[in-house]
Design a protein around this motif. Structure first.
Motif, short mmCIF file in Angstrom:
data_model
loop_
_atom_site.label_atom_id
_atom_site.label_comp_id
_atom_site.label_asym_id
_atom_site.label_seq_id
_atom_site.Cartn_x
_atom_site.Cartn_y
_atom_site.Cartn_z
N GLU A 142 1.19 59.33 72.45
CA GLU A 142 0.44 60.39 73.14
C GLU A 142 -0.23 59.86 74.39
O GLU A 142 -0.24 60.52 75.44
N GLN A 143 -0.80 58.67 74.31
CA GLN A 143 -1.48 58.07 75.46
C GLN A 143 -0.50 57.79 76.59
O GLN A 143 -0.76 58.12 77.76
N ARG A 144 0.64 57.16 76.23
CA ARG A 144 1.63 56.84 77.26
C ARG A 144 2.25 58.10 77.86
O ARG A 144 2.40 58.23 79.08
N ALA A 145 2.57 59.08 77.02
CA ALA A 145 3.20 60.32 77.49
C ALA A 145 2.25 61.08 78.41
O ALA A 145 2.66 61.63 79.45
N ARG A 187 9.31 64.50 76.24
CA ARG A 187 8.60 64.09 77.47
C ARG A 187 9.53 63.95 78.68
O ARG A 187 9.21 63.30 79.67
N LEU A 188 10.65 64.63 78.58
CA LEU A 188 11.67 64.51 79.63
C LEU A 188 11.36 65.37 80.87
O LEU A 188 11.74 65.01 81.99
N ASP A 189 10.67 66.49 80.67
CA ASP A 189 10.46 67.45 81.78
C ASP A 189 9.80 66.84 83.02
O ASP A 189 10.29 67.02 84.14
N PRO A 190 8.65 66.12 82.88
CA PRO A 190 8.00 65.57 84.09
C PRO A 190 8.91 64.61 84.86
O PRO A 190 8.77 64.47 86.07
#
Length: 301
Positions: free
Chosen positions: A29-32, A83-86
Motif C-alpha cells: 500500500e505504501q509503495r503503490a 496499480r497499472l493505471d498510473p
C-alpha cells in the motif's frame, strides 16, 4: 496474568481475520500510493514487478535517469494489475515486467488470475460506464438549461425586434403619409400657379385693363416711359387708358403708348435702356414664393 494470556490469544485469533480483510500488505500500500504520486512520461522506461525488481537500482545500473523502478516486494499478478493505471496513463516508452513467482509459490493458477482480472475488469467497465452515463446526463441537463436560456433570450430578442420593426413601420407609415400629403399640397399649389396666367388673361375686359393700370402705377419709375402691349391687347385697349394711367401717376412721370411687342399678356414699361417687365408670366414667376405661401394658407389652413 490469565487476563493477559486471554488478550494475546484473542489478538492472535483475530490476525487471520484482519489478514483476510486486507487485500495487500502495508508495504504494498505504501509503495503503490507513492507510485501514484510519482510522474511517468513518454520518455520513461519502467521496470515493473516484485521483489526482484524492487531490490535493484535500475537507473544507476543503466546510468539513465529515465529508468524508473516500480517494483514491490511480495507483489503478485493481481497486485500489478491493480496499480497499472498510473503507469499506463503516462504512456512510457517501454515497460519491463517480471511477475508471477509469488503467485506460483501460493499455488494460484493462471486460470484463477485470469478470472480475477476478468471480474475486476467487468467491475471497472461498469464503474466507467456508470461514470460516463452520469457525465452524459450532467452534460445533457446543462445543454437543456443552456438551450432554455438561449430560447428565452431569443424570445426576448425576437419580441424586442418585432416591437422595433413595428415602431419603425409605424414611423415610416407616418412619414410616408406626411410626405404624400405634402406632395399633394405642392402639386395643387403648382397647378394653381400654372393656371394663374390663364386665369388673369380670362378676366373680363374692364377688370383686366383696370388691373393693368394698377400694375403700371405700381411699377412705373420717374421719367417718361413707353407702355407696350401684345398685339391683341393693343387692339382691345380702352379709350383714354393711357391718359387715365398718367392721371393716376400724379406727377411721378408719364407714359405713352408704344408699338405692340411679342408678349402674351400684361405689358412692358420701357425707359430708354431700362425695361420693366410687367407680363403676367414674369410677375407670377417673380412672386412665386409669396404666391405659394398665400395659396398654401388659402387652400389648407
Amino acid at each position: 496474568m490469565k487476563r493477559i494470556v486471554l488478550l494475546l490469544l484473542g489478538l492472535l485469533l483475530a490476525l487471520p481475520q484482519f489478514a483476510q480483510e486486507r487485500k495487500y500488505s502495508t508495504f504494498y500500500e505504501q509503495r503503490a500510493t507513492l507510485f501514484e504520486e510519482l510522474p511517468v512520461t513518454s520518455k520513461d522506461i519502467i521496470f515493473l514487478g516484485n521483489s526482484i525488481t524492487n531490490g535493484c537500482e535500475w537507473a544507476e545500473l543503466f546510468q539513465n535517469k529515465n529508468v524508473k523502478n516500480r517494483g514491490i516486494s511480495g507483489d503478485i499478478c493481481m497486485g500489478v494489475y491493480d496499480r497499472l493505471d498510473p503507469i499506463v496513463k503516462g504512456k512510457p516508452a517501454k515497460i519491463f515486467l517480471l511477475i508471477g513467482i509469488n503467485d506460483v509459490s501460493r499455488g494460484t493458477s493462471a486460470d484463477k488470475i485470469i478470472s480475477e482480472i476478468g471480474s475486476d475488469s467487468s467491475q471497472r467497465i461498469k464503474e466507467i460506464s456508470d461514470e460516463a452515463n452520469k457525465k452524459a446526463e450532467e452534460i445533457s441537463l446543462a445543454a437543456e438549461k443552456k438551450a432554455s436560456e438561449m430560447k428565452a433570450q431569443s424570445e426576448e430578442r425576437t419580441a424586442a425586434e418585432v416591437a422595433s420593426v413595428l415602431a419603425s413601420a409605424k414611423s415610416s407609415a407616418e412619414l410616408k403619409k406626411k410626405q404624400t400629403v405634402l406632395e399633394g399640397k405642392i402639386e395643387a399649389i403648382e397647378d394653381m400657379l400654372g393656371r394663374a396666367v390663364d386665369v388673369l388673361k380670362a378676366l373680363p375686359k374692364r377688370e383686366y385693363f383696370e388691373m393693368l393700370k394698377e400694375l403700371a402705377v405700381k411699377n412705373a419709375i420717374s421719367g417718361d416711359g413707353v407702355m407696350r402691349f401684345s398685339k391683341d391687347d393693343t387692339a382691345k385697349l380702352p379709350q383714354n387708358f393711357i391718359s387715365n394711367v398718367n392721371s393716376a401717376l400724379s406727377g411721378k412721370g408719364s407714359v405713352s403708348l408704344g408699338e405692340p411687342c411679342d408678349i402674351d399678356s400684361g405689358f412692358m414699361l420701357v425707359y430708354g435702356d431700362i425695361d420693366v417687365n410687367c407680363t403676367f408670366s414674369s410677375l407670377v414667376s417673380e412672386k412665386r414664393d409669396e404666391l405659394f405661401d398665400e395659396l398654401n394658407k388659402l387652400l389648407f389652413n
